[in-house]
Design a protein around this motif. Sequence first.
Motif, mmCIF file in Angstrom:
data_model
loop_
_atom_site.group_PDB
_atom_site.id
_atom_site.type_symbol
_atom_site.label_atom_id
_atom_site.label_comp_id
_atom_site.label_asym_id
_atom_site.label_seq_id
_atom_site.Cartn_x
_atom_site.Cartn_y
_atom_site.Cartn_z
ATOM 1 N N UNK A 1 1.539 1.888 -5.261
ATOM 2 C CA UNK A 1 1.132 2.128 -3.885
ATOM 3 C C UNK A 1 2.242 1.720 -2.917
ATOM 4 N N UNK A 2 2.076 2.087 -1.664
ATOM 5 C CA UNK A 2 3.089 1.821 -0.651
ATOM 6 C C UNK A 2 2.412 1.456 0.662
ATOM 7 N N UNK A 3 2.978 0.497 1.390
ATOM 8 C CA UNK A 3 2.420 0.059 2.666
ATOM 9 C C UNK A 3 3.507 0.066 3.728
ATOM 10 N N UNK A 4 3.106 0.373 4.972
ATOM 11 C CA UNK A 4 4.022 0.342 6.104
ATOM 12 C C UNK A 4 4.141 -1.088 6.615
ATOM 13 N N UNK A 5 5.346 -1.477 7.004
ATOM 14 C CA UNK A 5 5.604 -2.810 7.531
ATOM 15 C C UNK A 5 5.650 -2.724 9.050
ATOM 16 N N UNK A 6 4.836 -3.515 9.713
ATOM 17 C CA UNK A 6 4.807 -3.535 11.173
ATOM 18 C C UNK A 6 5.901 -4.436 11.721
ATOM 19 N N UNK A 7 6.060 -5.616 11.146
ATOM 20 C CA UNK A 7 7.057 -6.571 11.624
ATOM 21 C C UNK A 7 7.430 -7.503 10.482
ATOM 22 N N UNK A 8 8.575 -8.179 10.660
ATOM 23 C CA UNK A 8 9.016 -9.142 9.656
ATOM 24 C C UNK A 8 9.656 -10.334 10.356
ATOM 25 N N UNK A 9 9.597 -11.473 9.696
ATOM 26 C CA UNK A 9 10.194 -12.697 10.223
ATOM 27 C C UNK A 9 10.606 -13.560 9.040
ATOM 28 N N UNK A 10 11.905 -13.658 8.823
ATOM 29 C CA UNK A 10 12.380 -14.421 7.682
ATOM 30 C C UNK A 10 11.962 -13.765 6.381
ATOM 31 N N UNK A 11 11.196 -14.494 5.578
ATOM 32 C CA UNK A 11 10.722 -13.966 4.296
ATOM 33 C C UNK A 11 9.304 -13.418 4.389
ATOM 34 N N UNK A 12 8.717 -13.395 5.586
ATOM 35 C CA UNK A 12 7.352 -12.900 5.752
ATOM 36 C C UNK A 12 7.350 -11.508 6.350
ATOM 37 N N UNK A 13 6.497 -10.634 5.817
ATOM 38 C CA UNK A 13 6.322 -9.290 6.361
ATOM 39 C C UNK A 13 4.857 -9.117 6.723
ATOM 40 N N UNK A 14 4.622 -8.428 7.832
ATOM 41 C CA UNK A 14 3.260 -8.111 8.263
ATOM 42 C C UNK A 14 3.024 -6.634 8.026
ATOM 43 N N UNK A 15 2.059 -6.301 7.189
ATOM 44 C CA UNK A 15 1.762 -4.920 6.843
ATOM 45 C C UNK A 15 0.825 -4.306 7.876
ATOM 46 N N UNK A 16 0.814 -2.994 7.929
ATOM 47 C CA UNK A 16 -0.055 -2.302 8.892
ATOM 48 C C UNK A 16 -1.523 -2.500 8.526
ATOM 49 N N UNK A 17 -1.818 -2.538 7.247
ATOM 50 C CA UNK A 17 -3.191 -2.751 6.790
ATOM 51 C C UNK A 17 -3.192 -3.776 5.662
ATOM 52 N N UNK A 18 -4.346 -4.342 5.400
ATOM 53 C CA UNK A 18 -4.484 -5.274 4.281
ATOM 54 C C UNK A 18 -4.258 -4.511 2.977
ATOM 55 N N UNK A 19 -3.495 -5.059 2.029
ATOM 56 C CA UNK A 19 -3.282 -4.370 0.743
ATOM 57 C C UNK A 19 -4.611 -3.990 0.098
ATOM 58 N N UNK A 20 -4.624 -2.831 -0.595
ATOM 59 C CA UNK A 20 -5.879 -2.345 -1.187
ATOM 60 C C UNK A 20 -6.467 -3.344 -2.157
ATOM 61 N N UNK A 21 -5.594 -3.994 -2.940
ATOM 62 C CA UNK A 21 -6.040 -4.999 -3.893
ATOM 63 C C UNK A 21 -5.314 -6.306 -3.593
ATOM 64 N N UNK A 22 -5.914 -7.419 -3.957
ATOM 65 C CA UNK A 22 -5.349 -8.724 -3.625
ATOM 66 C C UNK A 22 -4.056 -8.946 -4.401
#
Length: 269
Positions: free
Chosen positions: A200-221
């Motif tokens: 699967x693939x997710x869009x990244x809204x923003x990033x800071x250092x080693x953390x990325x914020x995805x557009x939506x919660x991943x389908x599976x944990x």
Amino acid sequence: MSWLDEPVTTLALCWRLERRDGVGIGLTAHDRDLVIDGNIYRASPGMVPSAIKRGDGADPSSMDVSGALTSAAIRERDLLAGRWDGARVAIFAVDWTDTGRRIALGEGTIGAVETADGNFTAELKGVAAVLDAPVCEETSPECRAELGDRRCRVAMAGRRRFARVTAAEDETVTLDVAEPVANGWGGGRLRWFGGANSGLEDAIVASSGAMVTLRTVPRFVPAPGDRVEVIEGCDKSLATCAARFGNAVNFRGEPYLPGIDLLTRYPGA
């Protein structure tokens, strides 16, 4: 075709499905598995297509196919996660006594998918459905190209990195590598190569250092150790295109073209 005129029909419908991640399966409405061109088409008698209408016009063609979620290859969790979105589908009829005799009935891609009470219905869009797409682009202040595509032409070598997940909470995923520049992964993509989200693939809204914020919660944990590929992004502004990538000559937007948002773009001007 003479075999269609025989008094006892030996006709069976078959589907060949190929997902965007390379997974391919074959299904047939026959009551037993068939081997066609070296590929096994698993018996799925519950698979029922809608009426198939073929013509020589230019109207976009589509059809629906429904069935029970009984095959291990097509599971509800995968349908809802989007693994089958955009998958290529070829439908044909075959003589089950001689699989070399067949008739192509249509091909296209999977569109909308619905599930209910252990059954699914998928829309199959024919190749002529591309005629519904806009003929030309609308103007926009932001770039309409995607970073690294044939219009953008930014070299993506070195802008893709493999990493592993160290922690995840809702839309925030922490990796074991840091971004190349401030918000360097914002607007990019994160592709899953391991764990429950693999493929699967997710869009990244923003990033800071080693953390990325995805557009939506991943389908599976996600789980610590899951392998991912993180692809650098762009905010599609002319300033970023010129300063960060030195690629203003290929910018595909009109930032200085007046539009209906002129007053809101420059408040107080």
